[in-house]
Design a protein around this motif. Structure first.
Motif, PDB file in Angstrom:
ATOM      1  N   HIS A  74       3.547  -1.318 -10.975  1.00 47.36           N
ATOM      2  CA  HIS A  74       2.431  -0.407 -10.735  1.00 47.36           C
ATOM      3  C   HIS A  74       1.439  -1.130  -9.839  1.00 47.36           C
ATOM      4  O   HIS A  74       0.931  -2.203 -10.186  1.00 47.36           O
ATOM      5  CB  HIS A  74       1.753   0.032 -12.032  1.00 47.36           C
ATOM      6  N   THR A  75       1.139  -0.530  -8.690  1.00 47.72           N
ATOM      7  CA  THR A  75       0.387  -1.234  -7.645  1.00 47.72           C
ATOM      8  C   THR A  75      -1.114  -0.952  -7.673  1.00 47.72           C
ATOM      9  O   THR A  75      -1.792  -1.132  -6.679  1.00 47.72           O
ATOM     10  CB  THR A  75       0.956  -0.877  -6.256  1.00 47.72           C
ATOM     11  N   GLY A  76      -1.633  -0.528  -8.826  1.00 41.34           N
ATOM     12  CA  GLY A  76      -3.086  -0.429  -8.961  1.00 41.34           C
ATOM     13  C   GLY A  76      -3.613   0.978  -9.142  1.00 41.34           C
ATOM     14  O   GLY A  76      -2.964   1.966  -8.807  1.00 41.34           O
ATOM     15  N   ASP A  77      -4.851   1.045  -9.680  1.00 42.31           N
ATOM     16  CA  ASP A  77      -5.496   2.302 -10.073  1.00 42.31           C
ATOM     17  C   ASP A  77      -4.656   3.009 -11.131  1.00 42.31           C
ATOM     18  O   ASP A  77      -4.342   4.188 -11.039  1.00 42.31           O
ATOM     19  CB  ASP A  77      -5.754   3.194  -8.858  1.00 42.31           C
ATOM     20  N   ILE A 111       3.968  -7.247  -2.433  1.00 46.62           N
ATOM     21  CA  ILE A 111       3.449  -6.076  -3.131  1.00 46.62           C
ATOM     22  C   ILE A 111       1.955  -6.277  -3.335  1.00 46.62           C
ATOM     23  O   ILE A 111       1.526  -7.230  -3.980  1.00 46.62           O
ATOM     24  CB  ILE A 111       4.156  -5.850  -4.475  1.00 46.62           C
ATOM     25  N   THR A 112       1.181  -5.394  -2.744  1.00 42.73           N
ATOM     26  CA  THR A 112      -0.263  -5.538  -2.740  1.00 42.73           C
ATOM     27  C   THR A 112      -0.913  -4.207  -3.099  1.00 42.73           C
ATOM     28  O   THR A 112      -0.394  -3.142  -2.745  1.00 42.73           O
ATOM     29  CB  THR A 112      -0.763  -6.014  -1.361  1.00 42.73           C
ATOM     30  N   ALA A 113      -2.044  -4.277  -3.790  1.00 46.49           N
ATOM     31  CA  ALA A 113      -2.724  -3.048  -4.195  1.00 46.49           C
ATOM     32  C   ALA A 113      -3.253  -2.273  -2.993  1.00 46.49           C
ATOM     33  O   ALA A 113      -3.344  -1.045  -3.037  1.00 46.49           O
ATOM     34  CB  ALA A 113      -3.864  -3.371  -5.156  1.00 46.49           C
ATOM     35  N   THR A 114      -3.611  -2.972  -1.927  1.00 50.49           N
ATOM     36  CA  THR A 114      -4.258  -2.321  -0.785  1.00 50.49           C
ATOM     37  C   THR A 114      -3.471  -2.563   0.502  1.00 50.49           C
ATOM     38  O   THR A 114      -2.701  -3.518   0.602  1.00 50.49           O
ATOM     39  CB  THR A 114      -5.694  -2.840  -0.615  1.00 50.49           C
ATOM     40  N   PRO A 115      -3.664  -1.722   1.528  1.00 49.80           N
ATOM     41  CA  PRO A 115      -2.864  -1.826   2.756  1.00 49.80           C
ATOM     42  C   PRO A 115      -3.090  -3.114   3.539  1.00 49.80           C
ATOM     43  O   PRO A 115      -4.172  -3.700   3.504  1.00 49.80           O
ATOM     44  CB  PRO A 115      -3.331  -0.617   3.576  1.00 49.80           C
ATOM     45  N   GLY A 118      -0.142  -0.036  -2.607  1.00 53.09           N
ATOM     46  CA  GLY A 118      -0.671   1.101  -3.340  1.00 53.09           C
ATOM     47  C   GLY A 118      -1.958   1.587  -2.710  1.00 53.09           C
ATOM     48  O   GLY A 118      -2.163   1.495  -1.507  1.00 53.09           O
ATOM     49  N   ASP A 119      -2.839   2.151  -3.515  1.00 47.54           N
ATOM     50  CA  ASP A 119      -4.210   2.533  -3.164  1.00 47.54           C
ATOM     51  C   ASP A 119      -4.334   3.817  -2.355  1.00 47.54           C
ATOM     52  O   ASP A 119      -5.191   4.648  -2.639  1.00 47.54           O
ATOM     53  CB  ASP A 119      -4.912   1.388  -2.440  1.00 47.54           C
ATOM     54  N   ARG A 120      -3.519   4.029  -1.343  1.00 48.15           N
ATOM     55  CA  ARG A 120      -3.642   5.214  -0.505  1.00 48.15           C
ATOM     56  C   ARG A 120      -3.019   6.420  -1.195  1.00 48.15           C
ATOM     57  O   ARG A 120      -1.962   6.311  -1.802  1.00 48.15           O
ATOM     58  CB  ARG A 120      -3.015   5.001   0.859  1.00 48.15           C
TER      59      ARG A 120
END
Length: 490
Positions: free
Chosen positions: A221-224, A364-368, A408-410
């Protein structure tokens, strides 16, 4: 179903309140009012928030659970707005938290876990551990000494402090293979899930059931994972913030998924406090940055540093990085000193990537890192505000063989290719269609190889075709249908 039809509904279907007590569901409006009579229990302890099998390696795993004082979560009783995010209508933010939609009370008790191999031999067992109010009745266990590429079952037991009925649950997992084994592997990722953005009134999120049917080896799970700063309630104190975790982990789709699929979690801003969060931005109501960190580590089965790497056989290695604990203020002037990762993490990342001989490597990162992102944003490596570190990172990643970014994030699905370095990035998109927003339909930029303003998940599979390593990135919709695919040979 309208109020006038409720009596006829129960008569017609033959469902009584007593029979409903045996059905572990979160019911949606409007039959919830009948279920308030049966959603709680004053005796025993329960696994209403399920359990998580996490951080699986070659010889280790982390276990997590929370002991609960009611068999079912409080039912969903609010209607939702017919627009993005589906915020609840007329939600009373001041009502008692234990009466809120999805609420699950905790309970003191004792819990233990056993791990069994395929021949039903117990290979590890814990002591009875106490679930305490101080930690919101959560328990974490670290397991060592397992065998690589081996299937195991987990047996859970829980009981009240004064003895009584023992509650039992069961799950399963497989450990990672050794670095020399050219074995196939599939994992999935998703991002951005808000309790009220559910798309299945009974189970929660269709994406989790769709991923479960693919039987992935693990999930990131990549965040939020939750949203403290969205209503229903706004989590401006510790009690409401904890409620966000209870309600999310009470959905049946998540509970069933985590029984069989090992989990890795990466935090982002909404998991920590509020939008675009960094230390020094200020509290969210009474909730501080340190409160957010405490809650994260209370609910996430992880030990040690929040950044780590996972090797899965000969052909795959992934790196999961931390983007909130070490970052500079977003408003700081850009330059060599401005960072999202921090120097220690950057050094670790470079050293471990260079040392890896895996065929395929994935950050694998939460943000771009590549984007494109909206011009007004100032929070990630694809934005102008972190251009200096972003250019360094894209240059480093593109200099490695067969290395890709999953982020993730987007709130939209995309594949992009950086025009300067050729680095490719895969954004999984949000967990449900009604959570998709933030990008204009038809706004396809030169970087885009794929763009879809819907929810779903990303499936990544590594295999060998006629002896040649191959990696396949599949964007899927919430029902699991492939909507875009990219393949590369190693």
């Amino acid at each position: 179903m309208k109020k006038a039809n409720r009596r006829g509904f129960f008569k017609k279907t033959g469902i009584s309140l007593l029979s409903l007590m045996a059905i572990p569901k979160i019911f949606a409006h409007p039959i919830h009012k009948f279920l308030n009579l049966v959603s709680r229990s004053t005796t025993g302890v329960y696994f209403t928030n399920g359990f998580k099998i996490a951080e699986v390696g070659k010889d280790s795993v982390m276990l997590w659970t929370r002991l609960c004082g009611q068999e079912f979560p409080q039912p969903v009783r609010h209607e939702r707005q017919e627009k993005v995010f589906r915020h609840p209508i007329d939600f009373d933010e001041e009502q008692p938290v234990n009466e809120m939609d999805g609420a699950v009370s905790g309970a003191s008790g004792q819990v233990r876990a056993r791990i069994l191999d395929s021949s039903d031999q117990i290979v590890w067992t814990s002591d009875w551990q106490q679930a305490q109010l101080e930690h919101d009745y959560t328990v974490k266990m670290s397991v060592k000494g397992l065998q690589p590429a081996t299937k195991y079952r987990v047996h859970w037991e829980a009981k009240p402090l004064d003895g009584g009925l023992i509650r039992k649950e069961e799950g399963s997992f497989a450990t990672a293979p050794s670095e020399q084994d050219p074995v196939p592997v599939r994992f999935t990722t998703s991002t951005c899930q808000y309790f009220w953005s559910f798309d299945d009134e009974r189970r929660g999120f269709q994406t989790y059931d769709s991923m479960r049917r693919l039987e992935p080896d693990f999930f990131v799970h990549t965040g939020d994972y939750i949203y403290y700063d969205k209503p229903g309630p706004l989590a401006k104190n510790l009690e409401k913030a904890r409620h966000k975790w209870h309600a999310m982990d009470g959905w049946l789709s998540l509970r069933d998924f985590y029984r069989r699929v090992p989990l890795y979690m990466v935090k982002d801003d909404h998991d920590l406090l509020k939008d675009d969060m960094y230390r020094g931005k200020g509290p969210y109501g009474d909730l501080t940055f340190d409160d957010g960190l405490k809650l994260w580590y209370e609910n996430v089965p992880i030990e040690g540093k929040p950044y780590r790497t996972l090797r899965w056989g000969q052909d795959l290695q992934v790196w999961m990085v931390e983007g909130r604990e070490y970052r500079s203020e977003n408003t700081m002037e850009d330059g060599p000193e401005k960072t999202i990762w921090g120097e220690e993490q950057k050094q670790w990342f470079q050293e471990t990537v260079k040392a890896s001989d895996a065929t395929f490597k994935i950050l694998i990162t939460a943000t771009p890192v590549v984007g494109p992102d909206r011009e007004k944003k100032t929070d990630n490596h694809a934005n102008e505000s972190f251009r200096h570190e972003g250019e360094w990172l894209r240059g480093f990643l593109s200099g490695q063989g067969n290395m890709y970014v999953v982020n993730g994030d987007r709130h939209w699905q995309y594949v992009s290719k950086d025009s300067e370095t050729g680095l490719m990035e895969f954004g999984s998109g949000p967990v449900s269609d009604c959570h998709s927003q933030g990008w204009k339909e038809g706004d396809v930029r030169p970087e885009h190889r794929f763009l879809r303003l819907k929810g779903g998940f990303l499936s990544v599979q590594v295999d060998r075709n006629s002896g040649k390593p191959e990696i396949r990135f599949e964007h899927r919709d919430v029902l699991g249908k492939v909507v875009h695919e990219e393949r590369f040979e190693g």
